[in-house]
Design an enzyme around this catalytic site. Structure first.
Site, mmCIF file in Angstrom:
data_model
loop_
_atom_site.group_PDB
_atom_site.id
_atom_site.type_symbol
_atom_site.label_atom_id
_atom_site.label_comp_id
_atom_site.label_asym_id
_atom_site.label_seq_id
_atom_site.Cartn_x
_atom_site.Cartn_y
_atom_site.Cartn_z
ATOM 1 N N GLU A 69 0.838 -1.206 0.000
ATOM 2 C CA GLU A 69 0.000 0.000 0.000
ATOM 3 C C GLU A 69 0.874 1.258 0.000
ATOM 4 O O GLU A 69 0.635 2.188 -0.764
ATOM 5 C CB GLU A 69 -0.920 -0.006 1.223
ATOM 6 N N ASP A 90 1.047 4.093 -2.878
ATOM 7 C CA ASP A 90 0.684 5.480 -2.575
ATOM 8 C C ASP A 90 1.812 6.444 -2.919
ATOM 9 O O ASP A 90 1.571 7.540 -3.428
ATOM 10 C CB ASP A 90 0.322 5.625 -1.083
ATOM 11 N N SER A 123 -7.573 2.209 -3.371
ATOM 12 C CA SER A 123 -6.276 2.681 -2.870
ATOM 13 C C SER A 123 -5.462 3.343 -3.964
ATOM 14 O O SER A 123 -4.594 4.162 -3.677
ATOM 15 C CB SER A 123 -5.449 1.499 -2.380
#
Ligand code: NAG
Ligand code: NAG
Ligand code: NAG
Length: 581
Positions: free
Chosen positions: A299, A303, A498
């Site tokens: 993640e 990001d 996400s």
């Protein structure tokens, strides 16, 4: 603005005030103990383990009444609404303090009560509206007429000390919003449900929907990467120039670390023109950013790669929140307080978060506290952008459910919730994009007409499964499928909202860069602008796809706003035009 508070805002309350209050303590009759919050039954995801040793220490946070939170809501809307004369006139931190600081009567009453128990609290918010005390469980039980016990979250084994009910003296009721952690049984944050596929560039991506009439940019042929996003959403590759005061913040949680070597490799593969770009790291609550490649978080890598690699030239700050948060919600409130304490020129103008909770797992008091915290970011001109979640109408992750499960803080009207689409026109909505309606927050004015139109279009479908008077989300959507990243040294494709949040946040950061260069204020809280007559023209409506969950097909994307893809996908030139550039 009606605050009459005389006390200067200070992170720690002046000692003089504490001792003065303390000396008056023993004579005050505070009335009977009144139950302040309780849960009818232990949530099924948790199990009772045992009593707690009475000597074990527990840290409690006491959220005090605030001077004028409704006034701050009104002001936040005013400075964020292009039709308002105050548009763009964001508050200073001190300006926010005047609304959020507790009235003097609340502070002194609570200090008196705590002093009577021999307790001296410290303040853990910049505005002194959240106090903290650490005390043995025995004393906590006495203070709050509580029965603190040990519970575990069954699936993760995480242990927590909670009570099914607590009380405060009658005289404290009006001064205390809530005491925490008490009755909140919040499952620990999990890595969002990103699906991972090893990239295989010998075949075209199966996820790309092709229509004979629509040309697919060559850069999107195999997967979704920064060049593809530039082609699809019109994102420029020119480097931002007004960089120093326009930081893009990336929230990191649960030991998800952003790996620099992975970013370097990603940029070499996809943005060689950005070679050498990196990010700064801030840590809090015991957070870190370990660079061992095997500790690279999927993640966090995603990001960082879709901010550094999309918001060309914008300084990116990775804010790694560790496991020592005391706010009972994994640091979601701590990060706001930390940002508000940062000098304006150094704090982010945009904050992207790809983590979330199911709204029903938060007590309403906590959900409201989280929402008001992010509202404070909006008030000072920071755009708070969140992934809508990956469980369709079933919540942040696919779950078993009968009633639809809104995500948090997706249901908060002061954040911008980003749903997911596939990447290439016609932007069919993916099957996981969480969306729906809050059970805690009513429909805000900025989207009232859109929500009414959507609900009118579905008639009685799903009646009783969702809240018709709730805030609808997501607000917008962006690419979430077959996103190319480098993780632990190799190229992978990931899915999930996400992906959408950092991409949209990057576009807003680039718009902010142009606004600053033109001498204008940054966008701040986005929604009143996004839903305005001009703002909405910068979105391409998504009219196909749906978000199944809870044994239903979920809501369908349709013409206009819908609780799958919001207003649609952003167009960069459209955004520039809509902000008058
Ligand atoms: C990649 O795709 C090709 C063509 O479909 C297939 O032959 C090959 O086995 C795939 N490679 C991997 C590593 O999955
Ligand atoms: C920043 O400046 C460079 C050099 O003058 C220019 O090429 C680039 O387009 C500018 N970026 C923006 C976003 O205006
Ligand atoms: C539905 O939403 C409204 C507005 O937020 C709220 O007052 C109401 O309690 C909610 N109903 C349910 C059943 O949650």
């Amino acid at each position: 603005m009606t605050s009459t508070l005389a006390m200067r805002p200070a992170f720690l309350l002046p000692l003089a005030a504490i001792s003065k209050i303390g000396s008056a303590s023993s004579t005050v009759d505070l009335g009977p103990m009144i139950v302040h919050e309780s849960v009818a039954a232990l949530p099924t995801a948790f199990a009772h383990v045992s009593a707690v040793s009475p000597d074990e220490e527990i840290t409690l946070r006491i959220a005090l009444a605030q001077s004028d939170i409704v006034g701050l809501q009104d002001r936040t809307y005013a400075v964020s609404d292009p039709a308002n004369a105050l548009y763009g006139q964001h508050l200073t931190t001190e300006g926010v303090a005047e609304f959020v600081r507790p009235p003097p009567a609340a502070s002194s009453a609570v200090f008196t009560w705590l002093a009577a128990h021999g307790l001296t609290p410290t303040s853990v918010s910049p505005f002194n509206d959240i106090l903290q005390v650490t005390l043995p469980v025995r004393e906590a039980n006495a203070l709050l007429a509580a029965d603190f016990r040990t519970f575990t979250h069954v699936a993760s084994g995480t242990r927590s000390v909670r009570t099914l009910s607590y009380a405060v003296p009658a005289a404290m009721q009006a001064h205390i919003r809530f005491v925490h952690p008490t009755v909140a049984f919040v499952p620990p944050l999990r890595v969002p449900g990103v699906a991972v596929v090893k990239a295989n560039h010998t075949r075209r991506s199966e996820g790309v929907e092709r229509r004979a009439s629509v040309a697919i940019p060559a850069s999107c042929a195999f997967d979704t990467n920064p060049s593809c996003l530039q082609a699809v959403f019109g994102i420029p590759s020119a480097k931002a120039n007004h960089s120093a005061s326009n930081v893009l913040g990336v929230a990191g949680y649960i030991d998800q670390f952003a790996n620099i070597a992975d970013l370097t490799r990603f940029l070499a593969n996809t943005r060689p023109d950005l070679a050498g770009s990196t990010f700064s790291v801030q840590t809090m609550d015991g957070g870190a950013n370990d660079q061992d490649v095997f500790n690279a978080g999927i993640e966090a890598d995603l990001d960082i790669q879709y901010t550094v690699g999309v918001a060309s030239g914008v300084p990116v700050s990775f804010i790694s929140v560790g496991d020592d948060s005391q706010d009972g919600i994994s640091g979601f409130i701590d990060i706001v307080n930390s940002i508000l304490k940062t000098p304006a020129a150094q704090r982010p103008t945009v904050l992207t978060t790809s983590y979330g909770f199911n709204e029903q797992d938060l007590p309403e008091s906590l959900a409201v506290a989280v929402c008001n915290a992010y509202m404070q970011l909006g008030a000072v001109g920071i755009s708070a952008i969140f992934a809508s979640g990956d469980g369709g109408v079933g919540g942040v992750q696919p779950t078993t459910c009968t009633n639809f499960v809104p995500s948090a803080p997706g249901g908060c009207p002061f954040i911008t919730s980003v749903g997911g689409t596939t990447n290439v026109p016609p932007h069919a909505a993916s099957l996981f994009s969480s969306g729906g309606f809050s059970n805690y927050f009513p429909t805000p004015n900025y989207q009232a007409a859109d929500v009414a139109a959507y609900l009118g279009s579905i008639g009685t479908l799903y009646e009783g499964l969702y809240n018709k008077s709730g805030r609808g989300f997501p607000d917008v959507s962006a690419a979430s499928h077959n996103i190319e990243i480098v993780w632990q040294g190799s190229v992978n494709l990931v899915d999930g909202t996400s992906c959408a949040s950092p991409i949209f946040a990057s576009m807003i950061a680039l718009v902010n860069d142009r606004l600053l260069a033109a001498g204008k204020p940054v966008l701040g809280f986005l929604n009143p602008f996004l839903y305005s007559t001009t703002g909405r023209t910068s979105f391409t409506d998504v009219t196909s796809g749906h978000n199944p969950g809870c044994n239903t097909d979920g809501f369908s994307a349709t013409t206009g706003w819908d609780p799958v893809t919001g207003l649609g996908t952003p167009n960069f030139d459209g955004l520039l035009k809509a902000v008058g550039l």
